[in-house]
Scaffold this active site. Structure first.
Site, PDB file in Angstrom:
ATOM      1  N   LYS A 131       3.294   6.335   5.078  1.00 16.50           N
ATOM      2  CA  LYS A 131       2.283   5.410   4.537  1.00 16.50           C
ATOM      3  C   LYS A 131       2.797   4.001   4.749  1.00 16.50           C
ATOM      4  CE  LYS A 131      -1.384   4.027   2.559  1.00 16.50           C
ATOM      5  NZ  LYS A 131      -1.287   2.886   3.492  1.00 16.50           N
TER       6      LYS A 131
ATOM      7  N   LYS B  68       0.197   3.659  -2.899  1.00 13.89           N
ATOM      8  CA  LYS B  68      -0.831   4.709  -2.914  1.00 13.89           C
ATOM      9  C   LYS B  68      -0.216   6.104  -2.942  1.00 13.89           C
ATOM     10  CE  LYS B  68      -4.570   2.071  -0.706  1.00 13.89           C
ATOM     11  NZ  LYS B  68      -3.940   0.790  -0.416  1.00 13.89           N
TER      12      LYS B  68
ATOM     13  N   SER C 178      -5.994   3.900   3.978  1.00 10.35           N
ATOM     14  CA  SER C 178      -5.459   2.948   3.003  1.00 10.35           C
ATOM     15  C   SER C 178      -6.592   2.300   2.207  1.00 10.35           C
ATOM     16  CB  SER C 178      -4.605   1.866   3.676  1.00 10.35           C
ATOM     17  OG  SER C 178      -3.699   1.309   2.740  1.00 10.35           O
TER      18      SER C 178
ATOM     19  N   SER D  59       0.795  -1.238   0.000  1.00  5.25           N
ATOM     20  CA  SER D  59       0.000   0.000   0.000  1.00  5.25           C
ATOM     21  C   SER D  59       0.823   1.282   0.000  1.00  5.25           C
ATOM     22  CB  SER D  59      -0.967   0.007   1.187  1.00  5.25           C
ATOM     23  OG  SER D  59      -2.091  -0.796   0.904  1.00  5.25           O
TER      24      SER D  59
END
Length: 472
Positions: free
Chosen positions: A403, A60, A292, A57
């Site tokens: 993140k 992203k 997320s 993720s």
């Protein structure tokens, strides 16, 4: 010792100098670590920065940057109802936040301004996207749960339906589904004791079908409260058309023709009757990064493909658009990276930690225009990092913005270490793959190796960020 390596060694590879926290990871795992000053004046820490890793993720961040550069802050999704002679068309744009109540409001506006009778056909236009609704490399065994909901032009209720399962004293189970969800769930799962479950290794299993039917089997340990369930809608078009039919009935709107899935081919003159707008891009990205949200990321990816190539969006043209946008507008070369979705859910995505550093540095250098750093989670404070075990205590809590990303065997993080004033002062990337620790003994709980490693690494990140001399 860590500070000595960073501040006195000249671009030394940490593979040549043992970095103690790596010893906490199980044998066989591979790690790429980068830590560098945002000022560019301090020397770097690098390990295995030339290898390709599944970004999970953290991808992203790449998707968010491409969306900011290409779509702009005023971008929003629009779902509209238009009249075309005797026919009516509901045009879906891939809005990942569209809810049943929004659709009801649209239809109610139509009924109020036009009539409660549609003399021709009602078209449900889903032509904004094309191709697969699930990216290559999404595992089959997670397709029934909502974090892997299909990416579709006709998206409603986040392509996710909620239910709950109850254990019963007679050894069976029962399922509750709220009436407004047009799905079917059956259960043959048995209620068992915890010791019984351990002895038989019998778990709760889910089988899905293309008509939005879900079958639960296996075993569920007895519980006093119901277990919440979230099912990914398997057929968004069927789901949405059933919801539309239900709303037409509720609002007493009669369709004399047919309800047709797809675009109206004959291009008659149209009149806009009603429209619903999503929140603008900054709000969408805030949700995407802090929570997320895979669906927002993947629908944005397809929208980027549609915008950039002026054709229906897909995973293929969307990921290629991301590469082209970052190359032409940010001078970030992703040509060797393997991108197959925008969420990072696919096991087939691959990129270098050094490329992620470039993305982070561009985000920081242009933060006045992008405002992406505020959209990222803060350690032990909000989003996906609020309850992360390695980040809940001082000195790490509140001193990292990043993140996270995890897949089977992969544990990643990419972001910024903050100085004592709370401003980004360093960039770090943690890519860990092939992480397979020994199965823990429930009778002897031990903190996970990845948590031990992260706590040691992030302490060093915070120390580096708050002690380095900016003017050196």
């Amino acid at each position: 010792m860590f500070k000595f390596y960073l501040l006195t060694a000249s671009l030394i590879s940490c593979s040549a100098l043992a970095y103690a926290p790596l010893d906490k990871l199980p044998g066989g795992s591979s790690t790429s670590l980068i830590l560098e000053s945002l000022s560019g004046l301090s020397n770097e820490m690098k390990t295995n920065s030339d290898g390709f890793y599944p970004p999970a993720s953290t991808l992203k961040l790449v998707t968010a940057l491409a969306a900011k550069l290409e779509l702009g802050d005023d971008f929003h999704y629009t779902t509209s109802i238009v009249r075309s002679n005797r026919d009516v068309v509901i045009s879906f744009s891939g809005d990942p936040t569209l809810q049943r109540e929004d659709l009801k409001s649209l239809l109610a506006q139509y009924a109020k301004s036009q009539s409660r009778t549609i003399n021709g056909n009602l078209y449900l236009d889903n032509s904004a996207y094309t191709g697969y609704q699930r990216a290559v490399g999404w595992p089959w065994d997670i397709l029934g749960v909502c974090y892997s909901a299909p990416s579709s032009a006709m998206t409603l209720d986040s392509n996710c339906a909620q239910a709950s399962i109850y254990t019963k004293d007679n050894g069976t189970t029962r399922v509750y589904i709220p009436a407004h969800y047009p799905i079917d769930v059956t259960t043959t799962a048995a209620t068992v004791t915890r010791s019984g479950q351990k002895a038989t290794q019998c778990d709760l299993e889910l089988i899905t079908t293309p008509d939005n039917a879900y079958k639960l089997s296996g075993c569920l340990v007895e519980r006093k409260k119901p277990l919440p369930l979230k099912f990914a809608i398997q057929n968004p078009e069927l789901y949405t058309s059933q919801v539309v039919s239900s709303l037409l009935k509720e609002l007493k709107i009669q369709v004399k023709g047919d309800v047709i899935l797809g675009k109206k081919e004959k291009a008659d003159k149209t009149t806009l009757v009603a429209s619903h707008r999503s929140e603008k891009l900054p709000e969408l990205l805030d949700t995407m990064l802090k929570k997320s949200d895979n669906l927002i990321a993947d629908n944005l990816t397809k929208t980027l493909g549609a915008t950039f190539y002026v054709q229906p969006g897909s995973f293929n043209n969307g990921t290629e658009a991301i590469k082209q946008i970052l190359l032409t507008k940010a001078n970030i070369d992703l040509s060797k990276a393997q991108l197959v979705d925008g969420s990072g859910l696919s096991r087939n995505n691959r990129m270098k930690s050094q490329t992620m550093v470039q993305v982070l540095r561009y985000i920081w250098e242009n933060d006045q225009q992008l405002n992406l750093i505020d959209a990222m989670p803060t350690s032990g404070t909000n989003g996906t990092l609020k309850y992360r075990q390695s980040m809940r205590k001082a000195p790490i809590q509140g001193n990292i913005i990043a993140k996270s990303g995890s897949l089977y065997g992969s544990y990643n993080m990419a972001g910024f270490g903050l100085d004592k004033s709370g401003n980004p002062n360093s960039i770090f990337v943690q890519f860990v793959r092939d992480y397979f620790p020994k199965k823990p003994d429930p009778d002897k709980p031990v903190e996970a190796p990845i948590t031990q490693f992260e706590r040691a690494f992030y302490k060093d990140v915070v120390e580096f960020s708050q002690t380095q001399n900016k003017s050196q």
